[in-house]
Write an enzyme that holds these catalytic residues in place. Structure first.
Site, PDB file in Angstrom:
ATOM      1  N   GLY A 175       9.887  -1.152   4.152  1.00 61.64           N
ATOM      2  CA  GLY A 175       8.919  -1.713   3.599  1.00 61.64           C
ATOM      3  C   GLY A 175       9.240  -2.730   2.327  1.00 61.64           C
ATOM      4  O   GLY A 175      10.350  -2.951   2.306  1.00 61.64           O
ATOM      5  N   ARG A 176       8.501  -3.262   1.506  1.00 58.64           N
ATOM      6  CA  ARG A 176       8.769  -4.083   0.515  1.00 58.64           C
ATOM      7  C   ARG A 176       9.832  -3.687  -0.313  1.00 58.64           C
ATOM      8  O   ARG A 176      10.964  -4.201  -0.419  1.00 58.64           O
ATOM      9  CB  ARG A 176       7.460  -4.493  -0.257  1.00 58.64           C
ATOM     10  CG  ARG A 176       6.495  -5.231   0.625  1.00 58.64           C
ATOM     11  CD  ARG A 176       5.377  -5.549  -0.738  1.00 58.64           C
ATOM     12  NE  ARG A 176       4.354  -6.485  -0.015  1.00 58.64           N
ATOM     13  CZ  ARG A 176       3.246  -5.956   0.466  1.00 58.64           C
ATOM     14  NH1 ARG A 176       2.913  -4.888   0.446  1.00 58.64           N
ATOM     15  NH2 ARG A 176       2.466  -6.875   0.670  1.00 58.64           N
ATOM     16  N   ILE A 177       9.720  -2.434  -0.691  1.00 53.81           N
ATOM     17  CA  ILE A 177      10.869  -1.933  -1.868  1.00 53.81           C
ATOM     18  C   ILE A 177      12.090  -1.726  -0.947  1.00 53.81           C
ATOM     19  O   ILE A 177      13.292  -2.088  -1.580  1.00 53.81           O
ATOM     20  CB  ILE A 177      10.254  -0.347  -2.548  1.00 53.81           C
ATOM     21  CG1 ILE A 177       9.111  -0.772  -3.009  1.00 53.81           C
ATOM     22  CG2 ILE A 177      11.433   0.076  -3.305  1.00 53.81           C
ATOM     23  CD1 ILE A 177       8.129   0.430  -3.597  1.00 53.81           C
ATOM     24  N   THR A 256      12.684   7.475  -5.033  1.00 54.62           N
ATOM     25  CA  THR A 256      11.853   6.764  -6.051  1.00 54.62           C
ATOM     26  C   THR A 256      10.321   6.694  -5.205  1.00 54.62           C
ATOM     27  O   THR A 256       9.506   5.960  -5.595  1.00 54.62           O
ATOM     28  CB  THR A 256      12.325   5.472  -6.306  1.00 54.62           C
ATOM     29  OG1 THR A 256      12.686   4.641  -4.968  1.00 54.62           O
ATOM     30  CG2 THR A 256      13.594   5.473  -6.832  1.00 54.62           C
ATOM     31  N   ARG A 258       8.084   9.824  -3.445  1.00 59.50           N
ATOM     32  CA  ARG A 258       7.281  10.856  -3.857  1.00 59.50           C
ATOM     33  C   ARG A 258       7.906  12.071  -3.753  1.00 59.50           C
ATOM     34  O   ARG A 258       9.061  12.514  -2.802  1.00 59.50           O
ATOM     35  CB  ARG A 258       6.257  11.115  -3.004  1.00 59.50           C
ATOM     36  CG  ARG A 258       4.901  10.194  -3.024  1.00 59.50           C
ATOM     37  CD  ARG A 258       4.136  10.573  -4.381  1.00 59.50           C
ATOM     38  NE  ARG A 258       3.009   9.875  -4.393  1.00 59.50           N
ATOM     39  CZ  ARG A 258       2.867   8.853  -5.334  1.00 59.50           C
ATOM     40  NH1 ARG A 258       3.908   8.514  -6.487  1.00 59.50           N
ATOM     41  NH2 ARG A 258       1.789   8.162  -5.477  1.00 59.50           N
ATOM     42  N   GLU A 287       4.308  17.204 -11.377  1.00 55.29           N
ATOM     43  CA  GLU A 287       4.581  15.957 -12.552  1.00 55.29           C
ATOM     44  C   GLU A 287       3.557  16.183 -13.714  1.00 55.29           C
ATOM     45  O   GLU A 287       2.361  16.053 -13.276  1.00 55.29           O
ATOM     46  CB  GLU A 287       4.584  14.587 -12.241  1.00 55.29           C
ATOM     47  CG  GLU A 287       5.998  14.372 -11.210  1.00 55.29           C
ATOM     48  CD  GLU A 287       5.845  12.795 -10.717  1.00 55.29           C
ATOM     49  OE1 GLU A 287       5.094  12.067 -11.199  1.00 55.29           O
ATOM     50  OE2 GLU A 287       6.691  12.634  -9.830  1.00 55.29           O
ATOM     51  N   HIS A 306       9.252   9.174 -13.881  1.00 56.95           N
ATOM     52  CA  HIS A 306       8.450   8.456 -12.969  1.00 56.95           C
ATOM     53  C   HIS A 306       8.139   6.873 -13.709  1.00 56.95           C
ATOM     54  O   HIS A 306       7.154   6.756 -14.019  1.00 56.95           O
ATOM     55  CB  HIS A 306       6.900   9.164 -12.588  1.00 56.95           C
ATOM     56  CG  HIS A 306       6.435   8.549 -11.344  1.00 56.95           C
ATOM     57  ND1 HIS A 306       5.650   9.625 -10.718  1.00 56.95           N
ATOM     58  CD2 HIS A 306       6.319   7.311 -10.825  1.00 56.95           C
ATOM     59  CE1 HIS A 306       5.276   8.461  -9.602  1.00 56.95           C
ATOM     60  NE2 HIS A 306       5.413   7.307  -9.679  1.00 56.95           N
TER      61      HIS A 306
END
Length: 343
Positions: A175-177, A256, A258, A287, A306
């Site tokens: 996707g974008r990342i 980066t 989940r 977390e 995070h």
């Protein structure tokens, strides 16, 4: 797509008016990066016609249940928003404006059923997260943290690392990342492979990205694996004992996305044995983690708290869109992106 579900129906006017005798509506803000980072979004937040209440998230279900009931609007991060929380929040709560793109901590099925609008902020943090993934990759290849800490401690211990040039990278979720990471990996001389159900052929051709259609094949053929997929029942624990066994010896895994995408014990054991050469993650399955979380001090593991999307530039964009979504809704206008639309 998820952000196309809401096509922009007018949602009524004066949404910000509280039902309590025209008093000021209450907005609860839980995301710390929005609160702690200076920028134009602070003025935008303070200009909303609401009384702002603040908490330090991410909050567990128990705390969210305690807070709900007298809140009109919610700006959240990765707080646990379950069916019970939404039911407790109604009828007062008008909408949830999520700061970020990950919606797995919100029970979207319950939101749809209970007609609770949920907005989010796609397309604002891809550069920042891709840079963070690249940072983790380089740091693991060059034993950077160990070397830097050694110098700081006066030990001057010299570690021999590896180049990333010439290595193969498998991007799970293009996707974008994922796309931004491919661009950077290309610049470093890596060969890139991608796995995704939705394939952008134009991007792939432009950036020498080879598609691998079977997940086991890409996981077993590359030197570096980077996870950029949503957390779903299908992707939970996708990196497990059986999968790790079929990977290259010394594979580097980056996460980066989940923490729940990997089986913690499987990764910890494989780091100890050397099967996994390094694990770089900005997320954990818990977390904040308990002090004895197996991955915090595992061999060749770099864990950051995070902060992958936490740059001044990204926070300004993300917070701006999150607050704008809320403001538009309060004015009876379509928000920029909705996972569950009003009406």
């Amino acid at each position: 797509g998820i952000n196309a579900e809401y096509m922009g129906q007018e949602t009524g006017k004066n949404q910000h008016r509280s039902s309590q005798e025209g008093g000021m509506a209450k907005l609860l803000v839980t995301t710390t990066s929005l609160q702690d980072t200076p920028g134009p979004h602070q003025e935008a937040l303070n200009s909303l016609p609401v009384t702002i209440l603040r908490e330090r998230g991410p909050l567990p279900e128990s705390k969210m249940l305690e807070l709900m009931g007298d809140i009109d609007y919610l700006i959240c991060g990765d707080d646990h928003i379950t069916r019970a929380v939404i039911q407790k929040a109604q009828p007062k709560l008008k909408c949830i404006s999520k700061y970020g793109i990950g919606l797995d901590k919100i029970d979207l099925d319950a939101c749809k059923e209970l007609k609770m609008p949920v907005f989010f902020t796609p397309g604002v943090n891809h550069t920042t997260v891709a840079e963070h993934a690249m940072l983790l990759m380089l740091a693991l290849h060059r034993n950077f943290v160990v070397a830097a800490n050694s110098a700081r401690d006066g030990k001057w211990k010299k570690e021999t690392g590896h180049e990333v040039a010439g290595k193969t990278l498998g991007v799970i979720g293009v996707g974008r990342i994922g796309k931004e990471l491919v661009k950077r990996a290309n610049a470093f001389g890596m060969t890139c492979y991608g796995y995704d159900h939705y394939w952008d052929e134009t991007f792939a051709k432009e950036h020498n990205l080879t598609r691998i259609v079977e997940l086991p094949e890409i996981l077993s053929k590359v030197d570096v694996i980077s996870l950029h997929t949503n957390l779903t029942p299908e992707t939970r624990d996708m990196i497990n004992h059986d999968v790790v066994a079929k990977m290259k010896d010394g594979v580097i895994i980056l996460n980066t996305a989940r923490g729940e995408l990997v089986e913690t014990e499987a990764v910890a054991k494989a780091l100890e044995s050397g099967k996994i050469g390094g694990y770089g993650a900005d997320v954990l399955d818990e977390e904040p983690p308990r002090p004895d979380h197996p991955l915090l001090k595992a061999k060749n593991s770099i864990i950051t708290p995070h902060i992958g999307s936490r740059t001044h530039e990204s926070v300004a964009r993300q917070a701006g869109m999150c607050i704008e979504n809320l403001r538009l809704f309060m004015e009876g206008k379509p928000p920029k992106a909705a996972a569950v639309g009003p009406g």
